[in-house]
Design a protein around this motif. Structure first.
Motif, mmCIF file in Angstrom:
data_model
loop_
_atom_site.group_PDB
_atom_site.id
_atom_site.type_symbol
_atom_site.label_atom_id
_atom_site.label_comp_id
_atom_site.label_asym_id
_atom_site.label_seq_id
_atom_site.Cartn_x
_atom_site.Cartn_y
_atom_site.Cartn_z
ATOM 1 N N LYS A 228 -8.104 23.076 -1.675
ATOM 2 C CA LYS A 228 -7.772 24.404 -1.151
ATOM 3 C C LYS A 228 -6.962 25.240 -2.127
ATOM 4 O O LYS A 228 -6.560 26.347 -1.805
ATOM 5 N N GLY A 229 -6.640 24.677 -3.272
ATOM 6 C CA GLY A 229 -5.850 25.427 -4.234
ATOM 7 C C GLY A 229 -4.399 25.636 -3.835
ATOM 8 O O GLY A 229 -3.738 26.525 -4.350
ATOM 9 N N PHE A 284 17.623 34.321 3.809
ATOM 10 C CA PHE A 284 16.919 35.517 3.346
ATOM 11 C C PHE A 284 15.822 35.226 2.327
ATOM 12 O O PHE A 284 15.171 36.137 1.824
ATOM 13 N N GLU A 285 15.621 33.955 2.032
ATOM 14 C CA GLU A 285 14.477 33.586 1.193
ATOM 15 C C GLU A 285 13.388 32.924 2.027
ATOM 16 O O GLU A 285 12.285 32.683 1.546
ATOM 17 N N LEU A 286 13.728 32.618 3.285
ATOM 18 C CA LEU A 286 12.767 31.865 4.090
ATOM 19 C C LEU A 286 11.617 32.738 4.559
ATOM 20 O O LEU A 286 11.811 33.854 5.011
ATOM 21 N N ASP A 287 10.417 32.181 4.442
ATOM 22 C CA ASP A 287 9.215 32.915 4.812
ATOM 23 C C ASP A 287 8.493 32.231 5.979
ATOM 24 O O ASP A 287 7.458 32.699 6.439
ATOM 25 N N LEU A 327 -0.847 27.952 5.160
ATOM 26 C CA LEU A 327 -1.630 29.044 5.762
ATOM 27 C C LEU A 327 -0.770 30.017 6.555
ATOM 28 O O LEU A 327 -1.197 31.117 6.869
ATOM 29 N N PHE A 328 0.461 29.611 6.889
ATOM 30 C CA PHE A 328 1.299 30.432 7.759
ATOM 31 C C PHE A 328 1.546 31.800 7.153
ATOM 32 O O PHE A 328 1.846 31.912 5.979
ATOM 33 N N SER B 109 9.115 37.765 8.239
ATOM 34 C CA SER B 109 10.100 36.716 7.989
ATOM 35 C C SER B 109 11.324 37.334 7.316
ATOM 36 O O SER B 109 11.253 38.430 6.758
ATOM 37 N N PRO B 110 12.471 36.631 7.352
ATOM 38 C CA PRO B 110 13.676 37.173 6.707
ATOM 39 C C PRO B 110 13.436 37.520 5.245
ATOM 40 O O PRO B 110 13.922 38.539 4.752
ATOM 41 N N ALA B 111 12.667 36.682 4.551
ATOM 42 C CA ALA B 111 12.432 36.930 3.131
ATOM 43 C C ALA B 111 11.668 38.233 2.934
ATOM 44 O O ALA B 111 11.997 39.035 2.054
ATOM 45 N N VAL B 112 10.666 38.464 3.776
ATOM 46 C CA VAL B 112 9.849 39.672 3.651
ATOM 47 C C VAL B 112 10.685 40.911 3.980
ATOM 48 O O VAL B 112 10.625 41.924 3.277
ATOM 49 N N ARG B 114 13.937 41.267 3.693
ATOM 50 C CA ARG B 114 14.903 41.535 2.622
ATOM 51 C C ARG B 114 14.220 42.208 1.439
ATOM 52 O O ARG B 114 14.680 43.212 0.906
ATOM 53 N N LEU B 131 -1.036 33.677 8.258
ATOM 54 C CA LEU B 131 -1.598 33.381 9.571
ATOM 55 C C LEU B 131 -1.621 34.643 10.439
ATOM 56 O O LEU B 131 -0.618 35.333 10.571
ATOM 57 N N ARG B 134 -0.287 37.834 8.864
ATOM 58 C CA ARG B 134 1.136 37.938 8.549
ATOM 59 C C ARG B 134 1.334 38.234 7.063
ATOM 60 O O ARG B 134 0.624 37.703 6.210
ATOM 61 N N ILE B 135 2.307 39.110 6.766
ATOM 62 C CA ILE B 135 2.641 39.376 5.372
ATOM 63 C C ILE B 135 3.529 38.248 4.876
ATOM 64 O O ILE B 135 4.621 38.025 5.404
ATOM 65 N N THR B 136 3.063 37.512 3.895
ATOM 66 C CA THR B 136 3.862 36.405 3.378
ATOM 67 C C THR B 136 4.772 36.907 2.265
ATOM 68 O O THR B 136 4.582 38.010 1.737
ATOM 69 N N ARG B 137 5.725 36.068 1.898
ATOM 70 C CA ARG B 137 6.639 36.430 0.816
ATOM 71 C C ARG B 137 5.849 36.669 -0.463
ATOM 72 O O ARG B 137 6.142 37.571 -1.241
ATOM 73 N N LYS B 138 4.804 35.854 -0.651
ATOM 74 C CA LYS B 138 3.964 36.018 -1.841
ATOM 75 C C LYS B 138 3.257 37.369 -1.835
ATOM 76 O O LYS B 138 3.114 38.010 -2.875
ATOM 77 N N SER B 157 -3.494 31.743 -2.973
ATOM 78 C CA SER B 157 -3.966 30.412 -3.327
ATOM 79 C C SER B 157 -4.602 29.711 -2.140
ATOM 80 O O SER B 157 -5.243 28.712 -2.279
ATOM 81 N N VAL B 158 -4.351 30.253 -0.945
ATOM 82 C CA VAL B 158 -4.991 29.656 0.217
ATOM 83 C C VAL B 158 -6.099 30.596 0.673
ATOM 84 O O VAL B 158 -5.858 31.565 1.357
ATOM 85 N N PRO B 159 -7.312 30.310 0.249
ATOM 86 C CA PRO B 159 -8.366 31.241 0.588
ATOM 87 C C PRO B 159 -8.660 31.190 2.075
ATOM 88 O O PRO B 159 -8.677 30.116 2.679
#
Lengths: 328, 413
Positions: A228-229, A284-287, A327-328, B109-112, B114, B131, B134-138, B157-159
């Motif tokens: 899945k990379g 504040f870094e948690l995603d 995936l979250f 999320s808190p990271a997003v 901030r 999921l 959702r907007i991820t930190r990446k 990276s997660v297609p």
């Protein structure tokens, strides 16, 4: 160079330390003539004699008690508890005596004992031969708890534990004994106690674990990377008490998605503390919510193979949890 | 009679493997339940592995001296009675349904949060790949690192399922035309979307070059007119011009394999098989099914396959397998009256040839005006792989073949 198993690495560490330092000796049940029920002390009796490789009676409190006394007197004993499950009769000696010796004597006395004990499940050992016992000791300042995940660390950490001037509980995973093999470096390695190790570098999720679970997590991460990379940042705690907070925080911040794994029962386990450290420092870094994968909260590892499999955290369960978090 | 497998048992708590010392039975022996089958040596113990069934040993799967892991099969036993099989282990269903959970596009999320604050990002502009959208930190980090006003590429990276299914990575900036009340909005999905992606990829990546030649196919037209009614009667489908063109192209590709190749980044792959993709369309969709090994087929064989594939396209029964393995594309643009066109190369092939309408024209031959059947052939080529000279020679060869078609040079059967 030859492949060395986890248990051979432990045997090498004891042999080398006993050769190096006259103060190092071994005591425990069947450690002498028999060479240990798992063969960890194989050959030590012939090499160093019965004065330094002592067959003890079936009394764990006596094994640790004698060891603690000898340690206070300047020796560096290695006390073997045949199975970590049987360490409970020695808890008084370990917690109230060994752990608090420096404090109680205002620094006059120290207690450089190493207590070795095989732990962990997945080996069809049921109640008395499968437990993870580390969390019982993991809030006792003065103690160190070390759990190696591979042969190289097993050797390097045991040597450091034997040389340490304070008491160290050294838990060895029974399933890892003959499952894990690798080539060891020729030069002497003293792996530092209290430092976690980065096993894999990755950007998608951080996985923090210890013991045999490191091996499973590594294999699962390899599969996920290919299929899945997903790239996994894998941290091996190595010392589960006191925890390497700096490494934990850095690793959690790196990806913002954290999976914590232990094969111990979930509630009150080591990873609960790891989770608290991350929650305190990394909000504040948690995603994603900090995710824990652990054994269920039932009294013991079942004997029936099917149930044992259901209880044990394994590579497939880890892979599923990793993917879900990614995936979250 | 059921066959049961005896596996290497766990012979001690830290034992993960064992070495076979010797077999105590031979293939064909009748054994009773609990009878010792094989002697096994481990680091901790030497032990005999007992049979867990009564029956006949049919196969020994390991040799003395071999070291095998716990759980590996040792031998097979044919049992007399059918034994109760344990239920197959159910693997828990994972992940797939996760993607379809409720929308998470507005849960940050808190990271997003901030990062959005620090960089003053309007989160509505960021595309979520997590999921439920959702907007991820990446995602937000990628957005911040992009120059302004440029859409972020869908890259994670997660297609997701959808991303995996589509080929092209490019995401084109969508224009935003003004809609009138009567305008119809048609969502771009399925085949339309994949056509769009493939076309964008082919036109943005491949440096296209074009050429066109004119071919005199008077002979072909006559030959085909003579044969078509009988053929139709005998075979039940049309003897199309297209079959002759495919035949000529295949022959020419045999001579100029340079055109029968694909671009593969740091290398060019020249294909041995000549598999022609043919474009087949209806009002809304376009397919490019493949006729395999055209150079090995007769005119009749090619005509039959063209007919079959066209029928399948019409009824929507083309399978993935029908579309695979094409090495060069021939497009029958003439069927809808076109006399000149610029084809888009079927990525990653090297070229595409368009067969235009056959038109009667006055042509000067030997200083006399004659009425001839003429056709234009248009070639689009990938200029990374091919140059004008080789393509010119290829086209001349195709022309040569076509102009000399007769019952002698090109039998139908």
């Amino acid at each position: 160079m030859a492949q060395v198993t986890y248990i051979e690495a432990i045997n090498q560490a004891m042999t080398e330390e006993m050769e190096r330092d006259q103060r190092v000796f071994v005591l425990g049940e069947d450690v002498g003539k028999r060479g240990g029920v798992f063969r960890a002390t194989d050959g030590l009796y012939d090499k160093f004699g019965k004065e330094r490789v002592i067959d003890a009676p079936l009394a764990e409190s006596a094994i640790t008690g004698v060891g603690i006394g000898a340690a206070m007197y300047g020796m560096h004993p290695i006390a073997e508890i045949q199975f970590a499950d049987f360490i409970l009769p020695a808890v008084n000696q370990i917690i109230s005596e060994a752990a608090k010796m420096r404090y109680r004597s205002n620094g006059d006395w120290s207690c450089p004992i190493t207590v070795r004990a095989p732990f962990g499940g997945g080996i069809h050992g049921a109640l008395y031969h499968s437990q993870s016992i580390e969390s019982v000791f993991a809030n006792q300042p003065g103690l160190k708890i070390v759990i190696p995940s591979n042969p190289k660390d097993a050797k390097g950490l045991l040597k450091s534990a034997i040389r340490d001037e304070d008491p160290v509980l050294f838990f060895e995973h029974k399933k890892a004994y003959r499952l894990l093999k690798e080539e060891l470096p020729e030069e002497e390695v003293l792996t530092p106690i209290g430092k976690a190790n980065q096993v894999l570098q990755g950007d998608d999720i951080t996985v923090i674990t210890y013991g045999l679970m490191v091996h499973y997590a590594k294999e699962a991460a390899k599969e996920l990377s290919e299929e899945k990379g997903v790239s996994v940042n894998l941290i091996d705690l190595r010392t589960v008490y006191p925890l390497d907070q700096e490494s934990i925080i850095e690793a959690a911040n790196h990806t913002g998605k954290v999976l914590l794994i232990t094969e111990d029962n979930k509630e009150g386990s080591i990873i609960g503390e790891v989770s608290a450290i991350i929650a305190e420092h990394c909000l504040f870094e948690l995603d994603a919510p900090i995710k824990r994968l652990a054994g269920p909260d039932v009294p013991s590892m079942p004997y029936a193979s099917t149930l044992e499999k259901a209880f044990m955290v394994n590579q497939d369960k880890i892979k599923d949890a990793m993917l879900e978090l990614a995936l979250f | 009679m059921p066959i049961e497998t005896i596996t290497m048992p766990q012979l001690g708590e830290s034992v993960t493997e064992g070495t076979i010392s010797q077999w105590l039975v031979e293939s064909g022996d009748q054994v009773s339940k609990y009878a010792p089958l094989v002697e096994v040596m481990t680091d901790k113990v030497n032990a005999e592995v007992p049979s867990t069934f009564e029956g006949k040993v049919t196969k020994q799967l390991v040799e003395p001296g071999e070291t095998v892991a716990v759980g590996s099969p040792l031998c097979e036993i044919e049992t007399d009675k059918s034994t109760m099989k344990s239920a197959p282990e159910k693997s828990e269903p994972v992940q797939e349904e996760l993607a379809s959970t409720e929308s998470m596009a507005d849960r940050y999320s808190p990271a997003v949060m901030r990062l959005a604050n620090e960089h003053q990002v309007d989160l509505k502009q960021v595309k979520g790949t997590g999921l439920g959208g959702r907007i991820t930190r990446k995602d937000i980090k990628q957005y911040i690192n992009k120059p302004k006003n440029e859409p972020i590429p869908e890259q994670t990276s997660v297609p997701t399922k959808e991303e995996r299914s589509k080929e092209a990575p490019q995401q084109v900036e969508a224009p935003n035309p003004i809609l009138n009340n009567q305008d119809l909005e048609i969502p771009v999905t399925g085949i339309r979307k994949s056509i769009a992606n493939n076309m964008v990829r082919a036109t943005t990546e491949i440096p296209h070059a074009w050429m066109m030649i004119e071919v005199d196919v008077t002979n072909l037209v006559k030959y085909r007119d003579d044969e078509k009614d009988l053929f139709r009667e005998r075979e039940g489908y049309n003897l199309s011009y297209f079959a002759f063109f495919l035949n000529a192209v295949a022959k020419a590709l045999k001579k100029f394999p340079e055109l029968n190749s694909s671009w593969a980044g740091d290398k060019i792959i020249q294909h041995k098989d000549i598999n022609l993709s043919i474009a087949v369309g209806n009002e809304t969709e376009l397919f490019v099914p493949v006729i395999q090994n055209v150079d090995e087929k007769s005119i009749k064989g090619i005509a039959k396959e063209v007919h079959t594939l066209a029928q399948k396209a019409k009824h929507g029964t083309l399978t993935q397998k029908d579309m695979e393995g094409g090495t060069f594309t021939v497009n029958n643009t003439g069927t809808f009256g076109s006399v000149q066109s610029m084809g888009v190369i079927n990525y990653p092939q090297a070229a595409i040839l368009q067969v235009e309408s056959i038109v009667k024209k006055p042509v000067i031959i030997d200083d006399m005006i004659a009425q001839r059947d003429m056709v234009n052939l248009c070639l689009s080529l990938d200029h990374r792989i091919l140059d004008g000279v080789i393509c010119g020679r290829f086209m001349s060869h195709v022309k040569d073949i076509l102009e000399n078609i007769s019952g002698d040079t090109t039998p139908i059967y």
